[in-house]
Design a protein around this motif. Structure first.
Motif, mmCIF file in Angstrom:
data_model
loop_
_atom_site.group_PDB
_atom_site.id
_atom_site.type_symbol
_atom_site.label_atom_id
_atom_site.label_comp_id
_atom_site.label_asym_id
_atom_site.label_seq_id
_atom_site.Cartn_x
_atom_site.Cartn_y
_atom_site.Cartn_z
ATOM 1 N N LEU A 44 75.693 16.569 61.253
ATOM 2 C CA LEU A 44 74.349 16.884 60.777
ATOM 3 C C LEU A 44 73.485 17.540 61.847
ATOM 4 N N ARG A 45 73.720 17.214 63.087
ATOM 5 C CA ARG A 45 72.880 17.774 64.149
ATOM 6 C C ARG A 45 73.367 19.127 64.636
ATOM 7 N N TYR A 46 74.662 19.349 64.626
ATOM 8 C CA TYR A 46 75.207 20.542 65.263
ATOM 9 C C TYR A 46 75.929 21.513 64.327
ATOM 10 N N ARG A 47 76.243 21.090 63.096
ATOM 11 C CA ARG A 47 77.087 21.952 62.269
ATOM 12 C C ARG A 47 76.580 22.078 60.838
ATOM 13 N N THR A 48 75.291 22.356 60.680
ATOM 14 C CA THR A 48 74.745 22.648 59.355
ATOM 15 C C THR A 48 74.234 24.083 59.363
ATOM 16 N N ARG A 49 73.735 24.524 58.234
ATOM 17 C CA ARG A 49 73.163 25.876 58.130
ATOM 18 C C ARG A 49 71.740 25.941 58.686
ATOM 19 N N LEU A 50 71.156 24.792 58.969
ATOM 20 C CA LEU A 50 69.821 24.769 59.565
ATOM 21 C C LEU A 50 69.897 25.262 61.007
ATOM 22 N N VAL A 128 60.335 25.992 46.247
ATOM 23 C CA VAL A 128 60.003 26.841 47.399
ATOM 24 C C VAL A 128 61.131 26.802 48.421
ATOM 25 N N ALA A 129 61.633 25.608 48.712
ATOM 26 C CA ALA A 129 62.725 25.476 49.683
ATOM 27 C C ALA A 129 63.980 26.200 49.199
ATOM 28 N N LEU A 130 64.243 26.132 47.902
ATOM 29 C CA LEU A 130 65.419 26.796 47.342
ATOM 30 C C LEU A 130 65.282 28.318 47.379
ATOM 31 N N GLN A 131 64.059 28.824 47.382
ATOM 32 C CA GLN A 131 63.853 30.268 47.554
ATOM 33 C C GLN A 131 64.169 30.696 48.989
ATOM 34 N N ARG A 132 63.963 29.801 49.942
ATOM 35 C CA ARG A 132 64.179 30.118 51.359
ATOM 36 C C ARG A 132 65.630 29.857 51.780
ATOM 37 N N PHE A 133 66.251 28.862 51.181
ATOM 38 C CA PHE A 133 67.590 28.409 51.564
ATOM 39 C C PHE A 133 68.461 28.270 50.322
ATOM 40 N N ASP A 134 69.730 27.990 50.523
ATOM 41 C CA ASP A 134 70.597 27.714 49.381
ATOM 42 C C ASP A 134 70.718 26.207 49.177
ATOM 43 N N ALA A 135 71.387 25.816 48.092
ATOM 44 C CA ALA A 135 71.514 24.400 47.750
ATOM 45 C C ALA A 135 72.240 23.617 48.846
ATOM 46 N N GLN A 136 73.264 24.212 49.459
ATOM 47 C CA GLN A 136 73.988 23.509 50.519
ATOM 48 C C GLN A 136 73.044 23.138 51.664
ATOM 49 N N THR A 137 72.188 24.054 52.050
ATOM 50 C CA THR A 137 71.268 23.795 53.150
ATOM 51 C C THR A 137 70.290 22.686 52.786
ATOM 52 N N LEU A 138 69.839 22.644 51.542
ATOM 53 C CA LEU A 138 68.922 21.581 51.133
ATOM 54 C C LEU A 138 69.617 20.220 51.101
ATOM 55 N N VAL A 139 70.882 20.203 50.712
ATOM 56 C CA VAL A 139 71.644 18.952 50.772
ATOM 57 C C VAL A 139 71.787 18.520 52.244
ATOM 58 N N GLU A 140 72.062 19.459 53.119
ATOM 59 C CA GLU A 140 72.187 19.137 54.550
ATOM 60 C C GLU A 140 70.857 18.640 55.120
ATOM 61 N N LEU A 141 69.757 19.267 54.729
ATOM 62 C CA LEU A 141 68.436 18.833 55.194
ATOM 63 C C LEU A 141 68.137 17.416 54.707
ATOM 64 N N THR A 142 68.439 17.146 53.459
ATOM 65 C CA THR A 142 68.234 15.799 52.909
ATOM 66 C C THR A 142 69.067 14.780 53.674
ATOM 67 N N ALA A 143 70.318 15.102 53.932
ATOM 68 C CA ALA A 143 71.191 14.190 54.676
ATOM 69 C C ALA A 143 70.695 13.994 56.108
ATOM 70 N N LEU A 144 70.189 15.060 56.727
ATOM 71 C CA LEU A 144 69.651 14.960 58.086
ATOM 72 C C LEU A 144 68.471 13.989 58.130
ATOM 73 N N VAL A 145 67.553 14.121 57.179
ATOM 74 C CA VAL A 145 66.408 13.209 57.122
ATOM 75 C C VAL A 145 66.886 11.775 56.892
ATOM 76 N N GLY A 146 67.824 11.583 55.984
ATOM 77 C CA GLY A 146 68.353 10.248 55.733
ATOM 78 C C GLY A 146 69.046 9.662 56.941
#
Length: 191
Positions: A44-50, A128-146
């Motif tokens: 989550l810290r080093y290998r996501t699309r973020l 808004v987030a989905l306009q900026r990123f794709d679904a995979q990135t939003l799943v990764e962001l959610t997992a990062l916060v969790g």
């Protein structure tokens, strides 16, 4: 450490972290937990699309939302290395929305802020987030916060200490709760 704890320890310190600090100090009591924890954290810290900057924005926001002085301390340094401006960091510390973010960073901050505050994200923020990123990135962001919520809770519950001489940016939540309880009248219990 037993042999399995030593194996996991050595694996962690030979990876991108380079050392054991923070919640892994506690997790290492259970070698399998520490092994799986560090693998998820590394992903989550080093290998996501973020970008590193976006990850650190979300981690700082989560550390502050969870009132984790250690997480704030550790990731403030990482945020500075990632080029996050002092004014942005100061706004997050003050629990204010930072000004002057580009559209991608703003979407990350708004998404992470809602997720931390409401344990979910509104349709408008998600769109808004989905306009900026794709679904995979939003799943990764959610997992990062969790993940960093789990980190913060572990740091707080086990009171993992800051390095010697470092003052916390804010108190641990239980310490504030104890202070608030001492100042408030005792609740009436049903009899």
């Amino acid at each position: 450490m037993d042999a399995e704890q030593r194996r996991v320890h050595d694996q962690i310190v030979s990876g991108p972290r380079g050392r054991i600090q923070g919640p892994l100090r506690a997790a290492l009591y259970n070698a399998e937990l520490a092994d799986r924890w560090q693998a998820l954290g590394e992903l989550l810290r080093y290998r996501t699309r973020l970008t590193r900057r976006q990850s650190e924005l979300a981690i700082l926001l989560t550390g502050r939302a969870c009132q984790s002085p250690f997480e704030w301390y550790a990731h403030r340094q990482e945020a500075e290395k990632a080029g996050i401006e002092s004014a942005v960091i100061d706004a997050l510390l003050a629990r204010e929305h930072p000004q002057g973010l580009d559209a991608d960073d703003d979407a990350v901050v708004r998404f992470a802020a809602e997720l931390n505050r409401f344990n979910s994200v509104s349709d408008a923020t998600y769109a808004v987030a989905l306009q900026r990123f794709d679904a995979q990135t939003l799943v990764e962001l959610t997992a990062l916060v969790g993940y960093y919520t789990m980190v913060a809770m572990t740091l707080n519950a086990h009171e993992i200490p800051l390095p010697a001489g470092v003052e916390p940016a804010f108190p641990l939540p239980q310490h504030q709760a104890v202070q608030d309880a001492a100042a408030a009248p005792a609740p009436q219990r049903p009899r």
